[in-house]
Motif scaffolding. Structure first.
Motif, PDB file in Angstrom:
ATOM      1  N   ALA A  39       0.826  -1.213   0.000  1.00 15.58           N
ATOM      2  CA  ALA A  39       0.000   0.000   0.000  1.00 15.58           C
ATOM      3  C   ALA A  39       0.855   1.255   0.000  1.00 15.58           C
ATOM      4  N   VAL A  40       1.883   1.297   0.857  1.00 14.91           N
ATOM      5  CA  VAL A  40       2.726   2.485   0.917  1.00 14.91           C
ATOM      6  C   VAL A  40       3.539   2.633  -0.361  1.00 14.91           C
ATOM      7  N   SER A  41       3.929   1.538  -0.976  1.00 18.10           N
ATOM      8  CA  SER A  41       4.660   1.604  -2.244  1.00 18.10           C
ATOM      9  C   SER A  41       3.747   2.108  -3.362  1.00 18.10           C
ATOM     10  N   GLY A  42       2.499   1.609  -3.395  1.00 20.30           N
ATOM     11  CA  GLY A  42       1.558   2.033  -4.428  1.00 20.30           C
ATOM     12  C   GLY A  42       1.230   3.513  -4.346  1.00 20.30           C
ATOM     13  N   THR A  43       0.990   4.019  -3.138  1.00 17.80           N
ATOM     14  CA  THR A  43       0.677   5.438  -2.986  1.00 17.80           C
ATOM     15  C   THR A  43       1.899   6.312  -3.246  1.00 17.80           C
ATOM     16  N   SER A  44       3.091   5.837  -2.865  1.00 21.86           N
ATOM     17  CA  SER A  44       4.288   6.659  -3.044  1.00 21.86           C
ATOM     18  C   SER A  44       4.639   6.853  -4.515  1.00 21.86           C
ATOM     19  N   ILE A  45       4.452   5.824  -5.339  1.00 20.01           N
ATOM     20  CA  ILE A  45       4.799   5.987  -6.749  1.00 20.01           C
ATOM     21  C   ILE A  45       3.778   6.886  -7.456  1.00 20.01           C
ATOM     22  N   ALA A 104      -8.725   8.894 -17.801  1.00 21.77           N
ATOM     23  CA  ALA A 104      -8.924   8.017 -18.957  1.00 21.77           C
ATOM     24  C   ALA A 104      -7.773   7.037 -19.160  1.00 21.77           C
ATOM     25  N   PHE A 105      -6.555   7.465 -18.819  1.00 18.68           N
ATOM     26  CA  PHE A 105      -5.381   6.648 -19.152  1.00 18.68           C
ATOM     27  C   PHE A 105      -4.502   6.351 -17.925  1.00 18.68           C
ATOM     28  N   ARG A 106      -5.101   6.280 -16.745  1.00 25.05           N
ATOM     29  CA  ARG A 106      -4.274   6.134 -15.549  1.00 25.05           C
ATOM     30  C   ARG A 106      -3.497   4.817 -15.538  1.00 25.05           C
ATOM     31  N   THR A 107      -4.100   3.731 -16.008  1.00 21.24           N
ATOM     32  CA  THR A 107      -3.381   2.451 -16.028  1.00 21.24           C
ATOM     33  C   THR A 107      -2.209   2.510 -16.991  1.00 21.24           C
ATOM     34  N   GLN A 108      -2.429   3.079 -18.168  1.00 22.30           N
ATOM     35  CA  GLN A 108      -1.359   3.195 -19.166  1.00 22.30           C
ATOM     36  C   GLN A 108      -0.230   4.101 -18.673  1.00 22.30           C
ATOM     37  N   ILE A 109      -0.593   5.157 -17.948  1.00 22.78           N
ATOM     38  CA  ILE A 109       0.421   6.076 -17.423  1.00 22.78           C
ATOM     39  C   ILE A 109       1.316   5.359 -16.418  1.00 22.78           C
ATOM     40  N   ILE A 110       0.701   4.562 -15.546  1.00 25.07           N
ATOM     41  CA  ILE A 110       1.496   3.830 -14.548  1.00 25.07           C
ATOM     42  C   ILE A 110       2.445   2.850 -15.223  1.00 25.07           C
ATOM     43  N   TYR A 111       1.953   2.113 -16.223  1.00 22.90           N
ATOM     44  CA  TYR A 111       2.808   1.169 -16.946  1.00 22.90           C
ATOM     45  C   TYR A 111       3.921   1.910 -17.695  1.00 22.90           C
ATOM     46  N   LEU A 112       3.583   3.065 -18.292  1.00 20.64           N
ATOM     47  CA  LEU A 112       4.570   3.828 -19.039  1.00 20.64           C
ATOM     48  C   LEU A 112       5.702   4.307 -18.143  1.00 20.64           C
ATOM     49  N   VAL A 113       5.346   4.756 -16.955  1.00 23.41           N
ATOM     50  CA  VAL A 113       6.351   5.328 -16.054  1.00 23.41           C
ATOM     51  C   VAL A 113       7.123   4.247 -15.309  1.00 23.41           C
ATOM     52  N   TYR A 114       6.414   3.214 -14.826  1.00 21.82           N
ATOM     53  CA  TYR A 114       7.049   2.252 -13.924  1.00 21.82           C
ATOM     54  C   TYR A 114       7.200   0.842 -14.491  1.00 21.82           C
ATOM     55  N   GLN A 253      12.643   7.399 -10.225  1.00 25.79           N
ATOM     56  CA  GLN A 253      11.773   6.573  -9.380  1.00 25.79           C
ATOM     57  C   GLN A 253      11.594   5.188  -9.977  1.00 25.79           C
ATOM     58  N   ARG A 254      11.540   5.132 -11.297  1.00 25.37           N
ATOM     59  CA  ARG A 254      11.403   3.828 -11.950  1.00 25.37           C
ATOM     60  C   ARG A 254      12.642   2.970 -11.688  1.00 25.37           C
ATOM     61  N   VAL A 255      13.797   3.595 -11.656  1.00 25.88           N
ATOM     62  CA  VAL A 255      15.017   2.864 -11.319  1.00 25.88           C
ATOM     63  C   VAL A 255      14.907   2.295  -9.908  1.00 25.88           C
ATOM     64  N   VAL A 256      14.336   3.098  -8.997  1.00 22.07           N
ATOM     65  CA  VAL A 256      14.190   2.650  -7.613  1.00 22.07           C
ATOM     66  C   VAL A 256      13.300   1.413  -7.532  1.00 22.07           C
ATOM     67  N   THR A 257      12.248   1.364  -8.363  1.00 19.45           N
ATOM     68  CA  THR A 257      11.325   0.221  -8.305  1.00 19.45           C
ATOM     69  C   THR A 257      11.999  -1.092  -8.672  1.00 19.45           C
ATOM     70  N   THR A 258      13.119  -1.030  -9.384  1.00 24.75           N
ATOM     71  CA  THR A 258      13.823  -2.267  -9.760  1.00 24.75           C
ATOM     72  C   THR A 258      14.591  -2.865  -8.586  1.00 24.75           C
ATOM     73  N   ASN A 267      12.867   4.611   0.169  1.00 28.58           N
ATOM     74  CA  ASN A 267      12.970   5.838  -0.618  1.00 28.58           C
ATOM     75  C   ASN A 267      11.787   6.764  -0.345  1.00 28.58           C
ATOM     76  N   ALA A 268      10.587   6.182  -0.239  1.00 21.92           N
ATOM     77  CA  ALA A 268       9.386   6.974   0.026  1.00 21.92           C
ATOM     78  C   ALA A 268       9.449   7.639   1.395  1.00 21.92           C
ATOM     79  N   VAL A 269       9.852   6.876   2.397  1.00 12.88           N
ATOM     80  CA  VAL A 269       9.928   7.412   3.756  1.00 12.88           C
ATOM     81  C   VAL A 269      11.013   8.485   3.856  1.00 12.88           C
TER      82      VAL A 269
END
Length: 441
Positions: A39-45, A104-114, A253-258, A267-269
């Motif tokens: 949950a904290v990871s999802g909200t932070s990204i 309209a494109f929130r799912t695509q935006i998340i995939y594009l970024v992360y 941030q995408r690098v951090v997710t790896t 990183n979020a905290v």
């Protein structure tokens, strides 16, 4: 042009407002952290994406504030009121368009970024993104009103509205997360509800004729291209600068997710806590737009330089104090977040190095550019910030993480290299005096 009392009355509420703004992020992170790392990871990204859009709205609002401040310094109240109304229209329209695209494109935006995320992290991110997207127009209205009150030198209003926003936000979050068990959705609904109330309050206040400048009959639409152009002349380069800066941060941030869920949480905290240390510098930096803007509107360049030096000295002293406190209390503060031992240790290490860099190189990197922006020297700040972000922060992020395998520590190290470059370039630009040749009104 400004007495000591006027400076204190401007800066202290700005610091209070910054603290309240940070409190929202801290409260969200702490409350959601108790639900779980997914949950904290999802909200932070998603907060990283939200910050991108918030910075764009704030940049446009700053454009209006610079124009309004210079009209106030000149003594032209009528033009200042016109600028205020056009700013409100422009920023609300932009925010509504952004909201529609994100919904309209929130799912695509998340995939594009992360890219591909853990299923639980993605689920929480999508829910939180939906509700925070709905809040963008209300956030834009608040930002416009707050920027205009700062341009008048009245930062108490925005602080009081922010206080109401925070009380409502935290209270709503507590009920929805802990009582109703809504998790990330509760945090999103709390954000939306609080921003709606803040926007309504700010709109009512900015329409009062007793203000130095005010919005007259906001629902009687009147579009004035020349005034909008003046605002966008400052706001668009500033918005592009902030937008490119935040896009670069999203790439980082995408690098951090790896690095895994623990690294994302650490990183979020660390990001939430470290933002507190920059509050005094941010307050002085925001005050500088009002002060330099009014000085230059009155044609007094000597006072503009005097107040820039004076507020910069104040920023160094206050931020030095804050970062010493952060260095001492980092372990205790991180302990509040209930992270696993690995994530907790990583967050503490990040904060300890951050405290030193924030107290030394952050101020000329992010304080001086506001003096340049208030003078209308926005293209230079845009180009410098964009180049520094993409060449140094992103470039060294990949070098330090992929070549030297420093993990999330390398991400923060690249940020400090970026700050150092900005510090050098902006100091040289300010001392050259070329900003004195720019015209806004």
């Amino acid at each position: 042009m400004f007495t000591r009392k006027q400076l204190v009355n401007l800066i202290l509420p700005l610091a209070g407002e910054q603290l309240l703004a940070v409190t929202i992020g801290l409260s969200d992170t702490m409350m959601v952290a108790n639900v779980g790392e997914a949950a904290v990871s999802g909200t932070s990204i998603i907060d990283a994406i939200n910050v991108l859009l918030i910075q764009i709205f704030s940049a446009l609002a700053t454009g209006g504030a610079v124009v309004a401040a210079q009209y106030i310094g000149r003594g032209d109240k009528e033009s200042g009121c016109t600028a205020a109304k056009q700013l409100l229209y422009a920023i609300t329209f932009l925010a509504a368009m952004v909201m529609a695209l994100c919904l309209a494109f929130r799912t695509q935006i998340i995939y594009l970024v992360y890219g591909d995320l853990d299923a639980e992290v993605m689920k929480n991110a999508q829910i939180y993104f939906f509700f925070t997207s709905l809040s963008y127009p209300f956030l834009a209205i608040y930002n416009a009103g707050a920027a205009l009150f700062r341009a008048m030198g009245n930062s108490k209003i925005s602080m009081m509205v922010s206080l109401i926003d925070n009380v409502v936000h935290i209270g709503t979050n507590a009920v929805l997360i802990f009582v109703c068990g809504f998790g990330a959705m509760g945090a999103g609904i709390g954000t939306l509800f609080a921003r709606i109330l803040a926007a309504i309050a700010m709109l009512i206040l900015i329409c009062r004729p007793v203000n130095t400048i005010y919005v007259d009959h906001p629902f009687r639409f009147c579009f004035l291209p020349d005034m909008v152009f003046r605002i966008l002349h400052i706001g668009v380069p500033n918005g592009l600068e902030n937008g490119m800066f935040q896009i670069g941060k999203l790439i980082v941030q995408r690098v951090v997710t790896t690095f895994g869920t623990s690294a994302i949480a650490a990183n979020a905290v660390a990001g939430s806590i470290s933002s507190v240390a920059n509050i005094p510098g941010n307050a002085c930096s925001l005050a500088l737009i009002t002060i330099v803007g009014q000085c230059l509107g009155a044609g007094d360049y000597d006072q503009a330089q005097y107040y820039t030096k004076r507020l910069m000295r104040t920023a160094y002293i206050s931020m030095g104090t804050m970062n010493i406190m952060l260095l001492i209390a980092s372990k205790a503060v991180v302990g509040v977040y209930s992270l696993d031992p690995v994530a907790s240790a990583t967050a503490i290490q990040i904060l300890q190095l951050f405290a030193f860099c924030s107290a030394t190189i952050w101020i000329p990197s992010f304080f001086l550019p506001n003096a340049l922006r208030a003078a209308g020297d926005v293209r230079f700040t845009m180009l410098t910030s964009t180049i520094s972000m993409w060449v140094f922060r992103i470039g060294f992020c990949f070098i330090l993480t992929q070549v030297f395998h420093l993990g999330v520590q390398g991400v923060w190290g690249a940020m400090y290299i970026d700050w150092s470059v900005r510090m050098i370039v902006f100091t040289i630009r300010y001392r050259s005096g070329k900003w004195k040749t720019k015209k806004v009104i």
